[in-house]
Write a protein that holds these residues in place. Structure first.
Motif, mmCIF file in Angstrom:
data_model
loop_
_atom_site.group_PDB
_atom_site.id
_atom_site.type_symbol
_atom_site.label_atom_id
_atom_site.label_comp_id
_atom_site.label_asym_id
_atom_site.label_seq_id
_atom_site.Cartn_x
_atom_site.Cartn_y
_atom_site.Cartn_z
ATOM 1 N N SER A 8 -8.700 15.966 56.358
ATOM 2 C CA SER A 8 -9.115 15.444 55.056
ATOM 3 C C SER A 8 -8.759 13.974 54.876
ATOM 4 C CB SER A 8 -8.471 16.264 53.941
ATOM 5 O OG SER A 8 -7.065 16.183 54.031
ATOM 6 N N ASP A 9 -7.960 13.424 55.789
ATOM 7 C CA ASP A 9 -7.538 12.027 55.704
ATOM 8 C C ASP A 9 -8.716 11.114 56.021
ATOM 9 O OD1 ASP A 9 -6.263 9.515 55.956
ATOM 10 O OD2 ASP A 9 -4.431 10.465 56.684
ATOM 11 N N ARG A 10 -8.857 10.040 55.261
ATOM 12 C CA ARG A 10 -9.928 9.072 55.511
ATOM 13 C C ARG A 10 -9.671 8.249 56.763
ATOM 14 N NH1 ARG A 10 -11.775 6.291 49.909
ATOM 15 N NH2 ARG A 10 -13.291 7.900 49.393
ATOM 16 N N GLN A 11 -8.419 8.173 57.166
ATOM 17 C CA GLN A 11 -8.037 7.402 58.344
ATOM 18 C C GLN A 11 -8.555 8.116 59.598
ATOM 19 O OE1 GLN A 11 -3.796 7.285 59.149
ATOM 20 N NE2 GLN A 11 -3.943 5.113 59.671
ATOM 21 N N PRO A 12 -9.174 7.383 60.516
ATOM 22 C CA PRO A 12 -9.662 8.013 61.752
ATOM 23 C C PRO A 12 -8.528 8.715 62.501
ATOM 24 C CG PRO A 12 -10.464 5.750 61.585
ATOM 25 C CD PRO A 12 -9.464 5.948 60.470
ATOM 26 N N GLN A 16 -4.426 8.000 63.058
ATOM 27 C CA GLN A 16 -3.361 8.912 62.645
ATOM 28 C C GLN A 16 -2.395 9.146 63.798
ATOM 29 O OE1 GLN A 16 -4.531 12.514 60.431
ATOM 30 N NE2 GLN A 16 -6.570 11.604 60.200
#
Length: 129
Positions: A8-12, A16
Motif C-alpha cells: 500500500s506504500d506509494r514508495q516503489p 523500500q
C-alpha cells in the motif's frame, strides 16, 4: 535484519528495500563487511522480482552503502559512518531546499516555516527502533 514490504506504500518496492537496508546500516544493525542476502535469495524471501532487488542493491552501491565483490556477494561498504552522514546531510539540504521553495509558493514566511519545522521535529519519531 528484517525487511518489510508494504504494497500500500506509494514508495516503489526497490526504494523500500534500499531504505530499510540504509536504516540498518546507519543504526548499526549492519556493520562494515557484513554480508547481505544474495539478490535472488532476497527476491525469493520478499516475493518480489529479482530485478527489483537488483535495483535496490544498485542504488545502495551507488550511494556508497554496500559494495559488490564478484563471486562473493554484497557487503556493507568499508566507508565510515562519517562519509554516510555527509551524504545524508547533502540529501537533507536538497529536501529542505525543496520545502523552502514550496513554502514560498504557498506564501509562508521564514518564521511560519520555522514553526512548522519545529512541530514536525517535536513529533514522536525513532528511526532506529
Amino acid at each position: 535484519m528484517k525487511i518489510v514490504i508494504l504494497a500500500s506504500d506509494r514508495q516503489p518496492i526497490y526504494e523500500q528495500i534500499a531504505g530499510q537496508i540504509k536504516k540498518a546500516i546507519l543504526c548499526g544493525e549492519l556493520v562494515q563487511q557484513d554480508s547481505l542476502p544474495s539478490i535472488r535469495n532476497l527476491a525469493k524471501d520478499l516475493q518480489v522480482s529479482v530485478i527489483t532487488t537488483r535495483r535496490a542493491y544498485e542504488e545502495l552501491e551507488k550511494d556508497g552503502f554496500i559494495e559488490t565483490i564478484p563471486g562473493k556477494g554484497c557487503f556493507v561498504a568499508a566507508g565510515n559512518r562519517e562519509t554516510l552522514q555527509k551524504r545524508l546531510q547533502k540529501s537533507i539540504a536538497e529536501h529542505l531546499t525543496e520545502a523552502v521553495s514550496l513554502a514560498k509558493k504557498a506564501g509562508y514566511d521564514a518564521p511560519q516555516l520555522k514553526i512548522l519545522l519545529e512541530e514536525i521535529w517535536e513529533a514522536p519519531y525513532d528511526e532506529c527502533h
